[in-house]
Motif scaffolding. Sequence first.
Motif, PDB file in Angstrom:
ATOM      1  N   ARG A 144       0.844  -1.190   0.000  1.00  0.00           N
ATOM      2  CA  ARG A 144       0.000   0.000   0.000  1.00  0.00           C
ATOM      3  C   ARG A 144       0.885   1.248   0.000  1.00  0.00           C
ATOM      4  NH1 ARG A 144      -4.713  -1.882   2.429  1.00  0.00           N
ATOM      5  NH2 ARG A 144      -5.668   0.090   1.842  1.00  0.00           N
ATOM      6  N   TYR A 145       0.480   2.262  -0.758  1.00  0.00           N
ATOM      7  CA  TYR A 145       1.239   3.506  -0.855  1.00  0.00           C
ATOM      8  C   TYR A 145       0.311   4.673  -0.558  1.00  0.00           C
ATOM      9  CZ  TYR A 145       4.043   7.229  -3.182  1.00  0.00           C
ATOM     10  OH  TYR A 145       4.751   8.380  -3.480  1.00  0.00           O
ATOM     11  N   LEU A 146       0.632   5.438   0.505  1.00  0.00           N
ATOM     12  CA  LEU A 146      -0.082   6.660   0.838  1.00  0.00           C
ATOM     13  C   LEU A 146       0.837   7.839   0.522  1.00  0.00           C
ATOM     14  CD1 LEU A 146      -1.748   5.788   4.278  1.00  0.00           C
ATOM     15  CD2 LEU A 146      -2.590   5.353   1.951  1.00  0.00           C
ATOM     16  N   PHE A 147       0.363   8.754  -0.308  1.00  0.00           N
ATOM     17  CA  PHE A 147       1.150   9.903  -0.746  1.00  0.00           C
ATOM     18  C   PHE A 147       0.549  11.172  -0.157  1.00  0.00           C
ATOM     19  CE2 PHE A 147       1.576  13.413  -3.838  1.00  0.00           C
ATOM     20  CZ  PHE A 147       2.959  13.512  -3.915  1.00  0.00           C
ATOM     21  N   LEU A 148       1.379  11.956   0.530  1.00  0.00           N
ATOM     22  CA  LEU A 148       0.905  13.215   1.111  1.00  0.00           C
ATOM     23  C   LEU A 148       0.852  14.274   0.018  1.00  0.00           C
ATOM     24  CD1 LEU A 148       0.141  14.098   4.093  1.00  0.00           C
ATOM     25  CD2 LEU A 148       1.015  11.790   3.728  1.00  0.00           C
ATOM     26  N   SER A 149      -0.345  14.503  -0.485  1.00  0.00           N
ATOM     27  CA  SER A 149      -0.562  15.551  -1.458  1.00  0.00           C
ATOM     28  C   SER A 149      -0.995  16.810  -0.708  1.00  0.00           C
ATOM     29  CB  SER A 149      -1.604  15.113  -2.490  1.00  0.00           C
ATOM     30  OG  SER A 149      -1.717  16.055  -3.529  1.00  0.00           O
ATOM     31  N   SER A 150      -1.649  17.700  -1.406  1.00  0.00           N
ATOM     32  CA  SER A 150      -2.042  18.968  -0.796  1.00  0.00           C
ATOM     33  C   SER A 150      -3.326  19.467  -1.433  1.00  0.00           C
ATOM     34  CB  SER A 150      -0.935  20.002  -1.016  1.00  0.00           C
ATOM     35  OG  SER A 150      -1.369  21.307  -0.673  1.00  0.00           O
ATOM     36  N   GLY A 151      -4.088  20.206  -0.652  1.00  0.00           N
ATOM     37  CA  GLY A 151      -5.249  20.866  -1.218  1.00  0.00           C
ATOM     38  C   GLY A 151      -4.863  21.815  -2.341  1.00  0.00           C
ATOM     39  N   ALA A 152      -3.599  22.239  -2.339  1.00  0.00           N
ATOM     40  CA  ALA A 152      -3.109  23.133  -3.394  1.00  0.00           C
ATOM     41  C   ALA A 152      -3.207  22.503  -4.771  1.00  0.00           C
ATOM     42  CB  ALA A 152      -1.662  23.528  -3.107  1.00  0.00           C
ATOM     43  N   ALA A 153      -3.338  21.171  -4.842  1.00  0.00           N
ATOM     44  CA  ALA A 153      -3.459  20.496  -6.139  1.00  0.00           C
ATOM     45  C   ALA A 153      -4.702  20.954  -6.905  1.00  0.00           C
ATOM     46  CB  ALA A 153      -3.492  18.985  -5.942  1.00  0.00           C
ATOM     47  N   TYR A 154      -5.675  21.531  -6.212  1.00  0.00           N
ATOM     48  CA  TYR A 154      -6.847  22.065  -6.895  1.00  0.00           C
ATOM     49  C   TYR A 154      -6.518  23.347  -7.660  1.00  0.00           C
ATOM     50  CZ  TYR A 154     -10.207  18.957  -4.529  1.00  0.00           C
ATOM     51  OH  TYR A 154     -10.927  17.864  -4.090  1.00  0.00           O
ATOM     52  N   GLY A 155      -5.331  23.910  -7.433  1.00  0.00           N
ATOM     53  CA  GLY A 155      -4.944  25.127  -8.137  1.00  0.00           C
ATOM     54  C   GLY A 155      -5.647  26.346  -7.591  1.00  0.00           C
ATOM     55  N   ASN A 156      -6.038  27.241  -8.475  1.00  0.00           N
ATOM     56  CA  ASN A 156      -6.684  28.492  -8.065  1.00  0.00           C
ATOM     57  C   ASN A 156      -8.196  28.334  -8.016  1.00  0.00           C
ATOM     58  OD1 ASN A 156      -4.133  29.703  -8.075  1.00  0.00           O
ATOM     59  ND2 ASN A 156      -4.303  30.208 -10.243  1.00  0.00           N
ATOM     60  N   ALA A 157      -8.654  27.409  -7.175  1.00  0.00           N
ATOM     61  CA  ALA A 157     -10.074  27.050  -7.173  1.00  0.00           C
ATOM     62  C   ALA A 157     -10.784  27.426  -5.878  1.00  0.00           C
ATOM     63  CB  ALA A 157     -10.208  25.542  -7.401  1.00  0.00           C
ATOM     64  N   PRO A 166     -15.297  26.742  -1.160  1.00  0.00           N
ATOM     65  CA  PRO A 166     -14.708  25.455  -0.824  1.00  0.00           C
ATOM     66  C   PRO A 166     -14.833  24.471  -1.973  1.00  0.00           C
ATOM     67  CG  PRO A 166     -16.776  25.800   0.364  1.00  0.00           C
ATOM     68  CD  PRO A 166     -16.401  27.104  -0.244  1.00  0.00           C
ATOM     69  N   VAL A 167     -13.851  23.607  -2.136  1.00  0.00           N
ATOM     70  CA  VAL A 167     -13.906  22.613  -3.206  1.00  0.00           C
ATOM     71  C   VAL A 167     -14.814  21.460  -2.795  1.00  0.00           C
ATOM     72  CG1 VAL A 167     -11.672  23.208  -4.202  1.00  0.00           C
ATOM     73  CG2 VAL A 167     -11.793  21.525  -2.344  1.00  0.00           C
ATOM     74  N   THR A 168     -15.254  20.717  -3.783  1.00  0.00           N
ATOM     75  CA  THR A 168     -16.151  19.587  -3.564  1.00  0.00           C
ATOM     76  C   THR A 168     -15.656  18.395  -4.368  1.00  0.00           C
ATOM     77  OG1 THR A 168     -17.627  20.021  -5.434  1.00  0.00           O
ATOM     78  CG2 THR A 168     -18.065  21.239  -3.381  1.00  0.00           C
ATOM     79  N   ALA A 169     -16.402  17.310  -4.317  1.00  0.00           N
ATOM     80  CA  ALA A 169     -16.032  16.102  -5.057  1.00  0.00           C
ATOM     81  C   ALA A 169     -16.076  16.303  -6.564  1.00  0.00           C
ATOM     82  CB  ALA A 169     -16.957  14.947  -4.658  1.00  0.00           C
ATOM     83  N   THR A 170     -16.738  17.345  -7.032  1.00  0.00           N
ATOM     84  CA  THR A 170     -16.830  17.584  -8.482  1.00  0.00           C
ATOM     85  C   THR A 170     -15.961  18.762  -8.936  1.00  0.00           C
ATOM     86  OG1 THR A 170     -18.772  19.008  -8.199  1.00  0.00           O
ATOM     87  CG2 THR A 170     -19.168  16.657  -8.572  1.00  0.00           C
ATOM     88  N   SER A 171     -15.156  19.326  -8.034  1.00  0.00           N
ATOM     89  CA  SER A 171     -14.325  20.476  -8.398  1.00  0.00           C
ATOM     90  C   SER A 171     -13.230  20.087  -9.376  1.00  0.00           C
ATOM     91  CB  SER A 171     -13.691  21.095  -7.151  1.00  0.00           C
ATOM     92  OG  SER A 171     -14.663  21.653  -6.301  1.00  0.00           O
ATOM     93  N   ALA A 172     -12.885  21.009 -10.256  1.00  0.00           N
ATOM     94  CA  ALA A 172     -11.778  20.819 -11.191  1.00  0.00           C
ATOM     95  C   ALA A 172     -10.547  21.550 -10.671  1.00  0.00           C
ATOM     96  CB  ALA A 172     -12.155  21.355 -12.567  1.00  0.00           C
TER      97      ALA A 172
END
Length: 314
Positions: free
Chosen positions: A109-122, A126-132
């Motif tokens: 199993r691999y858990l990668f610490l990403s960031s909310g910043a991956a949503y970019g300028n969104a 607040p972002v949701t499950a359908t946000s780009a």
Amino acid sequence: MSGIAIVGASSQIARDLIQSYVATGRRDLQLYVRDLASCERWIEAAGVGDAVSLHLYDAYGSIAHDAVINFVGIGDPRKAAEMGASIFDVTLRFDDMILRELERHPERRYLFLSSGAAYGNAFHAPVTATSASIMPINQVAPQDYYATAKLHAEVRHRSRPDLGIIDIRVFNYFSRTQDIEARFFITDILRAIRDGQTLRTSADYMVRDFLHPSDFHRLIECLLSAPPVNSVVDCYSSAPVDKPSLLAAMHERFGLRYESVPSASGVAVNATGAKPHYYSLNRKAAEFGYEPAFSSLTGVLAEAEALLARSQPA
């Protein structure tokens, strides 16, 4: 599950997780770092030496493990700004290192610490499950590098649906072990309280969702206990907090003095861009059994009290 490798174990959030694991009785943690001496000092101070083994990054893959958590990254906005474009190489290097071993051990199993910043300028809302993810592709600026590096890693991971990889987007995280000199809004508040100074903060409205370390540990346990899947989850507390409410609570509890200044005064460090509503309403993590115990405000107040007590002169 036995044998958890923690890559980037010298980060604050990784160290908090290590201590949470040790407190629950785990004794099979493999820590991978760049600086052995510094981590050895922390291990001794934290009293976790009987629960961990310590290794340089180059040793990764030489010891069997069932899961790996990748914490390599930048947690301080000031350091992210200083790092610049090299964030791409660093992110790719360690992701490649782990993925190569995952190819050899596809059951891992691999858990990668990403960031909310991956949503970019969104984050006008607040972002949701359908946000780009929104990136200024024709006007990419240095504050976009961090977000783009995380997004690139996530897309690579989704391209391998045969592997058990879960990306964990952390938005805001706060604990009593936070470096009070880091340039976050919350640490600016705490330094002002510690030093008896008046906080100068922009008049801009914003909302944040601070994750408590015990809720982060709870989330990790839920993800690793569930059947393998290739997916992504957003971190969240039981409720976010807006800037006026946070300032008022810190004034009431700790006597914070503060004043608003114009937005263009340069009092904040926006290394990854301004984000007025930097939190998520995506509750995908609930499908893994995750339920946070702390709200942003209750978590911050509890951890701030402990941090300020530790920061006072002897």
